[in-house]
Design a protein around this motif. Structure first.
Motif, PDB file in Angstrom:
ATOM      1  N   GLY A  46       4.480  10.383  -0.107  1.00 48.84           N
ATOM      2  CA  GLY A  46       3.928   9.063   0.157  1.00 48.84           C
ATOM      3  C   GLY A  46       4.886   8.111   0.830  1.00 48.84           C
ATOM      4  O   GLY A  46       4.540   6.967   1.107  1.00 48.84           O
ATOM      5  N   SER A  73       0.979   4.121  -2.888  1.00 45.14           N
ATOM      6  CA  SER A  73       0.807   5.530  -2.552  1.00 45.14           C
ATOM      7  C   SER A  73       1.976   6.371  -3.051  1.00 45.14           C
ATOM      8  O   SER A  73       1.789   7.471  -3.587  1.00 45.14           O
ATOM      9  CB  SER A  73       0.663   5.683  -1.033  1.00 45.14           C
ATOM     10  OG  SER A  73       0.606   7.032  -0.658  1.00 45.14           O
ATOM     11  N   ASN A 122       0.833  -1.204   0.000  1.00 43.56           N
ATOM     12  CA  ASN A 122       0.000   0.000   0.000  1.00 43.56           C
ATOM     13  C   ASN A 122       0.865   1.250   0.000  1.00 43.56           C
ATOM     14  O   ASN A 122       0.548   2.243  -0.670  1.00 43.56           O
ATOM     15  CB  ASN A 122      -0.926   0.004   1.225  1.00 43.56           C
ATOM     16  CG  ASN A 122      -2.108  -0.929   1.050  1.00 43.56           C
ATOM     17  OD1 ASN A 122      -2.541  -1.196  -0.075  1.00 43.56           O
ATOM     18  ND2 ASN A 122      -2.625  -1.444   2.144  1.00 43.56           N
ATOM     19  N   GLN A 123       1.955   1.213   0.747  1.00 42.09           N
ATOM     20  CA  GLN A 123       2.861   2.364   0.774  1.00 42.09           C
ATOM     21  C   GLN A 123       3.520   2.562  -0.583  1.00 42.09           C
ATOM     22  O   GLN A 123       3.689   3.693  -1.041  1.00 42.09           O
ATOM     23  CB  GLN A 123       3.923   2.158   1.842  1.00 42.09           C
ATOM     24  CG  GLN A 123       4.896   3.323   1.951  1.00 42.09           C
ATOM     25  CD  GLN A 123       5.883   3.134   3.079  1.00 42.09           C
ATOM     26  OE1 GLN A 123       5.530   3.182   4.238  1.00 42.09           O
ATOM     27  NE2 GLN A 123       7.141   2.911   2.732  1.00 42.09           N
ATOM     28  N   GLN A 146       1.865   9.461  -5.854  1.00 44.43           N
ATOM     29  CA  GLN A 146       2.390  10.781  -5.540  1.00 44.43           C
ATOM     30  C   GLN A 146       3.465  11.204  -6.537  1.00 44.43           C
ATOM     31  O   GLN A 146       3.531  12.375  -6.953  1.00 44.43           O
ATOM     32  CB  GLN A 146       2.963  10.784  -4.124  1.00 44.43           C
ATOM     33  CG  GLN A 146       1.914  10.676  -3.036  1.00 44.43           C
ATOM     34  CD  GLN A 146       1.025  11.904  -2.991  1.00 44.43           C
ATOM     35  OE1 GLN A 146       1.490  13.025  -3.073  1.00 44.43           O
ATOM     36  NE2 GLN A 146      -0.278  11.689  -2.888  1.00 44.43           N
TER      37      GLN A 146
END
Length: 310
Positions: free
Chosen positions: A144, A92, A88-89, A96
């Motif tokens: 992010g 993200s 998920n990171q 970004q």
């Protein structure tokens, strides 16, 4: 400024970890468990449970217990638990990065004006304009990137170190001819190289401008990993090495599965909602203060005449 903050955050975390593992320690000799105010509770709540877990898993691999395989299995478990969070990171971060690339012309213009600014008021106003531009276009100042996965792993690092250092059985054990309780240069090099490869793969597909910004940060992780593995027991270096291999597979999943989808998603969103322009900051120059001139007293021309007639 953003890159400096990232470097400080990652460098600070690695420094804390290094001090925790290597300060006032000698990994060449087994030591008695600590009982002091600081290290005693850490060993009791982290090191001792990890020691029992490693011993229990090691016995599953036969007799005598294989502590090396136990450490590898624990590494796999930790990385699988963290995998959803790290993916998920990564997603993200990719979003970004592509959004930031879309507003790059605006950001470059602000940076040029910041370089030409001469007063603190101008610089503060332009910094506010940059923050507003990024906020209006959904771009985070941190890009992010977060430290949560590393923070979660810090207790695991500490627990593994103490379990190896303070357990005679684990400390004296070997894995593939490597003593788990002693430092090992080969393991440290392998751990560093895995994160070099992982860092290189993480730059694939990024815009050229962002690659230059992230190259320095991407090299910090391998260097610090190598240094920590070099001063720590080889058992902990084995954890870093195996974790690096799993991180490579995670990066490949991100590059070949998530990246094309996120690129298409961001492109469609930008087509529907183009980057929002922000009004440029207008700096009104302060008027220069008017210097007061001393007025000379006027001489009365008739004064002399009046005195002469007297």
């Amino acid at each position: 400024m953003k890159r400096i903050k990232r470097l400080l955050s990652y460098g600070g975390l690695f420094t804390v970890l290094t001090l925790l593992l290597s300060a006032c320690t000698n990994t060449q000799t087994h030591r008695t468990p600590p009982t002091g105010f600081l290290y005693g509770p850490i060993y009791h709540w982290l090191g001792l449970p990890m020691q029992h877990l490693i011993t229990w898993i090691a016995k599953l691999f036969g007799n005598p217990p294989n502590y090396g395989w136990a450490i590898l299995l624990i590494t796999l478990i930790v990385r699988l638990i963290l995998l959803p969070l790290m993916l998920n990171q990564s997603k993200s971060t990719l979003r970004q990065q592509h959004r930031r690339e879309a507003i790059k012309p605006q950001l470059d213009d602000i940076q040029k004006r910041q370089a030409a600014a001469t007063t603190p008021e101008e610089k503060a106003a332009l910094s506010q304009e940059m923050m507003t531009t990024m906020k209006e276009n959904g771009v985070s100042m941190t890009g992010g990137i977060g430290c949560l996965p590393l923070l979660i792993q810090l207790p695991v690092f500490s627990a593994l170190y103490m379990a190896i250092q303070y357990s005679p059985a684990i400390f004296k054990s070997t894995f593939l001819g490597i003593s788990l309780g002693h430092t090992n240069l080969i393991i440290a090099i392998l751990a560093g190289l895995t994160y070099v490869l992982q860092g290189y793969l993480s730059l694939v597909g990024l815009p050229a401008s962002q690659k230059k910004q992230m190259q320095t940060m991407m090299m910090m992780s391998p260097v610090m990993t190598f240094f920590i593995a070099l001063v720590s027991p080889a058992g902990l270096g084995l954890y870093f090495f195996a974790g690096g291999i799993l991180a490579i597979f995670q990066t490949l999943i991100t590059n070949f599965y998530y990246m094309p989808r996120i690129k298409a998603e961001v492109a469609a969103d930008l087509k529907k909602n183009p980057p929002k322009p922000v009004a440029k900051t207008v700096i009104t120059p302060k008027p220069k203060p008017i210097q007061a001139t001393e007025s000379k007293p006027k001489r009365n021309r008739n004064a002399g005449k009046q005195q002469h007639h007297k």
